[in-house]
Structure formats: structure tokens, C-alpha cells
Design an enzyme around this catalytic site. Structure first.
Site, PDB file in Angstrom:
ATOM      1  N   PRO A   2      46.892 -23.296 -36.050  1.00 16.58           N
ATOM      2  CG  PRO A   2      45.624 -22.433 -37.789  1.00 16.58           C
ATOM      3  CD  PRO A   2      45.530 -23.246 -36.549  1.00 16.58           C
ATOM      4  CD  GLU A   3      51.593 -22.952 -31.513  1.00 21.33           C
ATOM      5  OE1 GLU A   3      52.629 -22.323 -31.258  1.00 21.33           O
ATOM      6  OE2 GLU A   3      51.329 -24.055 -31.003  1.00 21.33           O
ATOM      7  NE  ARG A 119      38.122 -29.597 -34.876  1.00 15.33           N
ATOM      8  CZ  ARG A 119      38.925 -30.229 -34.051  1.00 15.33           C
ATOM      9  NH1 ARG A 119      39.110 -29.761 -32.844  1.00 15.33           N
ATOM     10  NH2 ARG A 119      39.554 -31.312 -34.425  1.00 15.33           N
ATOM     11  NE  ARG A 152      52.267  -9.580 -15.447  1.00 15.08           N
ATOM     12  CZ  ARG A 152      51.816  -9.355 -16.670  1.00 15.08           C
ATOM     13  NH1 ARG A 152      52.556  -8.687 -17.529  1.00 15.08           N
ATOM     14  NH2 ARG A 152      50.645  -9.798 -17.054  1.00 15.08           N
ATOM     15  NE  ARG A 248      44.579 -23.821 -23.808  1.00 11.52           N
ATOM     16  CZ  ARG A 248      43.272 -24.091 -23.738  1.00 11.52           C
ATOM     17  NH1 ARG A 248      42.870 -25.299 -23.529  1.00 11.52           N
ATOM     18  NH2 ARG A 248      42.377 -23.146 -23.879  1.00 11.52           N
TER      19      ARG A 248
END
Length: 258
Positions: A2-3, A119, A152, A248
Site C-alpha cells: 500500500p503506497e 505479515r 540535496r 531498493r
DNA sequence: GCCCTTGTTACGCC
DNA sequence: AGGCGTAACAAGGG
């Protein structure tokens, strides 16, 4: 996983809860945030749901008592009045085993809302502190994005995954948006030109709502099925690359993403 | 039985 | 102090 897009679907599924009274609460102690177990029954039972909001990946259910916050982790699904908002979650199990119900609200009218999560990585909080979250993935403005990347040095992908910068983007949405915006995931954020940041913003505003309408973050053009098969880039036919960026798994096109 | 998946956080470094 | 990278952790599926 779920984003923000999935949680927006969950939020819409939760809207029928508005105006209804909470009669009973059952929560697995392992998904309750610290301190919640002691408070939740006293403070929520007998209350009424006033609104269903969302910020990033957090679902926020306001009541006439505290605000209930739910984060769905990687495999949490919401089921309202016994209807699952999403049948098959990417990386989820697709089944709805009763033993995976980690949180359940029973309403005075007999209806219910529950979180089914194999989970147990979901988290239930009361009055969650969302002050550290960045602007929502569906609402972020160009100026907010421009300020966020300036100065950044981190890869743009790592920055976009940081919930303090933009709230709600996950691994799949970031890869999808960068692919559309023609930006390499490892490109240092602060070195993006104004035009590249504008393209990134435009692609977010353009493609995220389309993915939302199609059913979620796995419904982009660089979908998980694509990712697994690692075919050629749909834009230019080049071989896609799989590597780790920002910790990731990342799939991108080395030809048109720079 | 190892290794994969993702989001979050703890921690060490600069 | 704070930005950054890495690793650890949750636990079921392949």
C-alpha cells in the site's frame, strides 16, 4: 504494498463509516503503537466517525474523540462491511484469512471495518503525529518539489522515497514517475535542472491519478510484471536495468533516463 | 531452507 | 546538528 495510491483507495472505501457509532474494538497487540492498547477501548468506544482523511500512506479517521491512524505496512488491506477495497495486493497473499485480521471495529449498526494483514506490519495509532510528513504525493506543488531537491546530494529516488520530503510515494510509484520524467534514479537530487524538476512534477500530477484510477501503484507502464520479466523499454526498446538505488530494487532505462 | 519483497527506524559516519 | 548510507527488522511466499 500500500503506497499512497492504495491508501487513497482505502480512504474512499472507509467513507461509508462516517456518521456511524463505534461499538467494539479488537486489536492485535502487535499492530498497536506503543500506548494505544491501554487507551483505545476507553477513548474510541461509543464514539462516532466524523471524517476519513489521508496523508501519504496514513489513513486518518477522525472521531468525536481521538483521531485513529492506520498505516498498512506492506501487506495490509482494509475491509469495510465485509467488502475488500482491493482484491489482490501486489506482494500480498490475495486471500482473506480470518486469522490475519489484526484490527477490527464493530459498529453499532452491525457493520465493521477491519485490517487484514498476513505479515502484521500494519500500525494502528491514536492521534498520530503527522507533522514530520511532507506534502502528499497527489497534492505536492512544483515549488515544494523544487525546494525539496535543492542542495540535496542524495539520489533523486532516495529523496522521493523519504516520507519527510513527499508523503505517499513508494518504490513502484517512484520508478514509474522517474521513467516518465526521463530522470535516472541515481541522479543527485540537487543537480536536477529547473526543467527536470518541472518534468518530474508534471509527470507526478499527470500519471499518479491515472494509476489511481486503474487501481494502484502497480498499474503503471513499468509495472511489476514488466519488472520481473525485465523486457525492453516501451519507450525506446533499450534493455532495462535492474539495480539497487536508495536501498531498493530499481528498474530503469539507461537510454532515455539521464 | 534460503532468499525475495517494502517501509520504517536505529545507528554510525562525515 | 543534520544529511546521508547501510543494515536490521517485520513474516509469509516462492
Amino acid at each position: 504494498m500500500p503506497e499512497g495510491l492504495e491508501v487513497e483507495i482505502y480512504r474512499r472505501a472507509a467513507e461509508p463509516l462516517i456518521g456511524r457509532e463505534i461499538a467494539r474494538i479488537e486489536v492485535d497487540e502487535r499492530v498497536a503503537a506503543p500506548g494505544v492498547l491501554d487507551r483505545i477501548d476507553d477513548e474510541l468506544r461509543g464514539g462516532t466517525v466524523l471524517s476519513a482523511r489521508r496523508l501519504g500512506k496514513q489513513l486518518l479517521l477522525d472521531t468525536d474523540g481521538p483521531t485513529l491512524g492506520v498505516h498498512f505496512g506492506m501487506t495490509g488491506r482494509i475491509v469495510v462491511d465485509d467488502v475488500a477495497a482491493i482484491d489482490q495486493l501486489e506482494y500480498g497473499s490475495g486471500r482473506d484469512e480470518p486469522r490475519w485480521d489484526r484490527f477490527r471495529i464493530t459498529l453499532a449498526d452491525g457493520g465493521s471495518m477491519r485490517v487484514n494483514d498476513p505479515r502484521r506490519w500494519s500500525r494502528v495509532t491514536l492521534d498520530p503525529d503527522i507533522s514530520g510528513l511532507g506534502p502528499d504525493l497527489l497534492e505536492v506543488t512544483y515549488d515544494q518539489l523544487r525546494i525539496a531537491v535543492s542542495g540535496r546530494s542524495r539520489p533523486i529516488k532516495a529523496l522521493l522515497l523519504d516520507q519527510h520530503v513527499v508523503a505517499g510515494l513508494g518504490n513502484l510509484c517512484v520508478d514509474e514517475v522517474l521513467w516518465h520524467a526521463r530522470i535516472a534514479p541515481a541522479h543527485p537530487a540537487g543537480e536536477l535542472t529547473g526543467g527536470e524538476v518541472a518534468a518530474l512534477h508534471r509527470c507526478m500530477r499527470q500519471h499518479l491519478p491515472v494509476m489511481l484510477d486503474r487501481g494502484g501503484s502497480h498499474r503503471g507502464e513499468v509495472s511489476p510484471a514488466f519488472r520481473a520479466a525485465l523486457p525492453s523499454c516501451p519507450q525506446d526498446g533499450a534493455a532495462l536495468v535492474r539495480e539497487t538505488v536508495g536501498g531498493r530494487t530499481t528498474v530503469w532505462c539507461p537510454v532515455h533516463q539521464v
